[in-house]
Design an enzyme around this catalytic site. Structure first.
Site, PDB file in Angstrom:
ATOM      1  N   TRP A  74      14.909  -7.699  -4.533  1.00 22.17           N
ATOM      2  CA  TRP A  74      15.300  -7.302  -3.075  1.00 22.17           C
ATOM      3  C   TRP A  74      15.564  -8.336  -2.129  1.00 22.17           C
ATOM      4  CZ3 TRP A  74      15.050  -1.670  -1.639  1.00 22.17           C
ATOM      5  CH2 TRP A  74      14.755  -0.870  -2.790  1.00 22.17           C
ATOM      6  N   ASP A 109      16.705   2.485   6.863  1.00 25.03           N
ATOM      7  CA  ASP A 109      15.778   3.556   6.628  1.00 25.03           C
ATOM      8  C   ASP A 109      15.421   4.165   8.060  1.00 25.03           C
ATOM      9  OD1 ASP A 109      13.719   4.807   4.998  1.00 25.03           O
ATOM     10  OD2 ASP A 109      12.193   3.690   5.803  1.00 25.03           O
ATOM     11  N   ASP A 147      19.465   4.113  -0.125  1.00 25.15           N
ATOM     12  CA  ASP A 147      19.166   5.149   0.981  1.00 25.15           C
ATOM     13  C   ASP A 147      20.439   5.153   2.066  1.00 25.15           C
ATOM     14  OD1 ASP A 147      16.769   5.661   0.056  1.00 25.15           O
ATOM     15  OD2 ASP A 147      15.712   5.085   1.780  1.00 25.15           O
ATOM     16  N   TRP A 192      16.786  14.904  -3.127  1.00 25.42           N
ATOM     17  CA  TRP A 192      16.949  14.457  -1.707  1.00 25.42           C
ATOM     18  C   TRP A 192      18.221  15.490  -1.428  1.00 25.42           C
ATOM     19  CZ3 TRP A 192      17.556   8.844   0.231  1.00 25.42           C
ATOM     20  CH2 TRP A 192      17.614   8.759   1.710  1.00 25.42           C
ATOM     21  N   ASN A 220      12.315   6.285  -6.385  1.00 25.73           N
ATOM     22  CA  ASN A 220      11.653   7.797  -6.593  1.00 25.73           C
ATOM     23  C   ASN A 220      11.200   8.191  -7.818  1.00 25.73           C
ATOM     24  OD1 ASN A 220      12.225  10.963  -6.368  1.00 25.73           O
ATOM     25  ND2 ASN A 220      11.948   9.963  -4.272  1.00 25.73           N
ATOM     26  N   TRP A 262       7.280  11.269  -2.114  1.00 27.49           N
ATOM     27  CA  TRP A 262       8.087  10.190  -2.050  1.00 27.49           C
ATOM     28  C   TRP A 262       7.138   8.772  -1.623  1.00 27.49           C
ATOM     29  CZ3 TRP A 262       8.769   6.643   1.804  1.00 27.49           C
ATOM     30  CH2 TRP A 262       8.535   7.196   3.173  1.00 27.49           C
ATOM     31  N   LYS A 290      12.788  -0.427  -8.170  1.00 26.81           N
ATOM     32  CA  LYS A 290      11.625  -0.490  -7.322  1.00 26.81           C
ATOM     33  C   LYS A 290      10.477  -1.242  -7.978  1.00 26.81           C
ATOM     34  CE  LYS A 290       8.433   0.423  -4.011  1.00 26.81           C
ATOM     35  NZ  LYS A 290       8.097  -0.182  -2.935  1.00 26.81           N
ATOM     36  N   GLU A 294       4.556  -1.968  -5.866  1.00 27.48           N
ATOM     37  CA  GLU A 294       4.484  -2.354  -4.269  1.00 27.48           C
ATOM     38  C   GLU A 294       4.450  -1.044  -3.578  1.00 27.48           C
ATOM     39  OE1 GLU A 294       8.088  -4.947  -4.332  1.00 27.48           O
ATOM     40  OE2 GLU A 294       6.856  -6.573  -4.810  1.00 27.48           O
ATOM     41  N   ASP A 296       5.127   1.957  -0.899  1.00 28.20           N
ATOM     42  CA  ASP A 296       6.264   2.533  -0.206  1.00 28.20           C
ATOM     43  C   ASP A 296       5.974   2.454   1.351  1.00 28.20           C
ATOM     44  OD1 ASP A 296       7.586   3.631  -2.394  1.00 28.20           O
ATOM     45  OD2 ASP A 296       6.047   4.859  -2.857  1.00 28.20           O
TER      46      ASP A 296
END
Length: 322
Positions: A74, A109, A147, A192, A220, A262, A290, A294, A296
């Site tokens: 990322w 976010d 997102d 979602w 997710n 989530w 993801k 790690e 959330d």
């Protein structure tokens, strides 16, 4: 509510480097399907080495289920171009393909656990240009802004919708100029925005026409079957034969049935290992976007978003099938 907290670029400082890279970094045999790059300095690799030194051999073997698999890197801060260049060059030396995530859109976010991003639109455009330059002609799979679209559909008052759609369209178009680069615009997950038709116009405004397709289930836990069925419905609504990729990193036990499903949900497991051999001509790959293990965010006792959480990783690895 956001679903894809930004992983950290590096492992925590108190985890020592591994002595050797995992065996899976060897180049694939000629004629096989495209293979993805395994980061030999990931937090999972370092954890394996640390636990071996501490005599936790059984736990180290379990974490190898994560360390040996290719996972996305990322990019979510300034200086993306240099990091991208180092990733794609390392992947090329191994005869493999890097998977990267662009995660720097302004008001990222919507101010939740993974808040941050570029200062403004001009900053973001410069950042994307730097990211793209780092790709050169090596190529990669790039997931664009987890997102970002679904949040606008669900409601994100912090973000200017017109500006964000324009920035996403710029990101898709700029990244697709680079040779051998596959670009997937994030489309949230099947739980979602349950009515996929609500995503069609937003994805078009965000530049899906110039992308290779869209990404689903990033960070997710929806099952492969649920995500695939949703993706096929969305692709039909979009038209143009769009393909898709699915994040299968943490969906081995499906979604958690409880509050805040989530965010670091208990009882989850690793899912389908990354592969382009999906058996579905529209599904380009299962990816671990993801990074398993790690956090959330600071829920359920977790560290801040993107930080390595060894005991949580261990639980997912222990519950993985196979």
């Amino acid at each position: 509510m956001g679903f894809a907290p930004a992983p950290a670029d590096t492992a925590p400082a108190d985890i020592a480097p591994a002595d050797t890279a995992p065996a899976e970094t060897a180049a694939p045999a000629e004629g096989t399907a495209p293979a993805f790059w395994v980061d030999p300095q990931s937090a999972a690799v370092r954890q394996v080495a640390e636990w071996r030194r501490a005599g936790r051999e059984a736990d180290a073997r379990l974490i190898e289920r994560i360390a040996g698999q290719p996972q996305a890197v990322w990019l979510h801060s300034d200086g993306a171009g240099a990091v991208v260049r180092s990733q794609v060059e390392a992947a090329a030396r191994a005869g493999r393909t890097a998977v990267l995530v662009a995660y720097f859109v302004p008001h990222r976010d919507c101010g939740a656990y993974s808040s941050g991003g570029a200062r403004d639109a001009a900053h973001y455009r410069r950042w994307i240009d730097d990211f793209a330059a780092g790709l050169g002609s090596r190529g990669a799979y790039v997931i664009v802004e987890p997102d970002a679209v679904a949040q606008l559909v669900a409601g994100c008052p912090r973000a200017d919708a017109a500006e964000r759609y324009g920035l996403l369209a710029h990101a898709v178009e700029r990244l697709k100029r680079q040779p051998h680069t596959r670009v997937y615009l994030d489309a949230g997950n099947a739980s979602w925005i349950p009515d996929e038709r609500r995503l069609v116009a937003p994805l078009r405004r965000a530049g899906i026409a110039k992308a290779d397709g869209f990404a689903l289930n990033v960070s997710n836990h929806q099952t492969d079957a649920t995500s695939s069925a949703y993706a096929h419905r969305l692709a039909r609504e979009l038209g143009g034969g769009k393909h898709f990729v699915i994040d299968s990193s943490r969906n081995g036990n499906g979604p958690y049935q409880g509050p805040q499903a989530w965010c670091n949900p208990p009882g989850r497991a690793l899912g389908t290992p990354p592969t382009t051999r999906t058996g579905d001509p529209s599904l380009d790959a299962y990816l671990w976007i993801k990074r398993p293990g790690e956090s959330d965010g600071t829920c359920r006792g977790g560290p801040r978003a993107g930080q390595w959480w060894p005991e949580y990783a261990l639980g997912m690895a222990r519950r993985a099938r196979g």
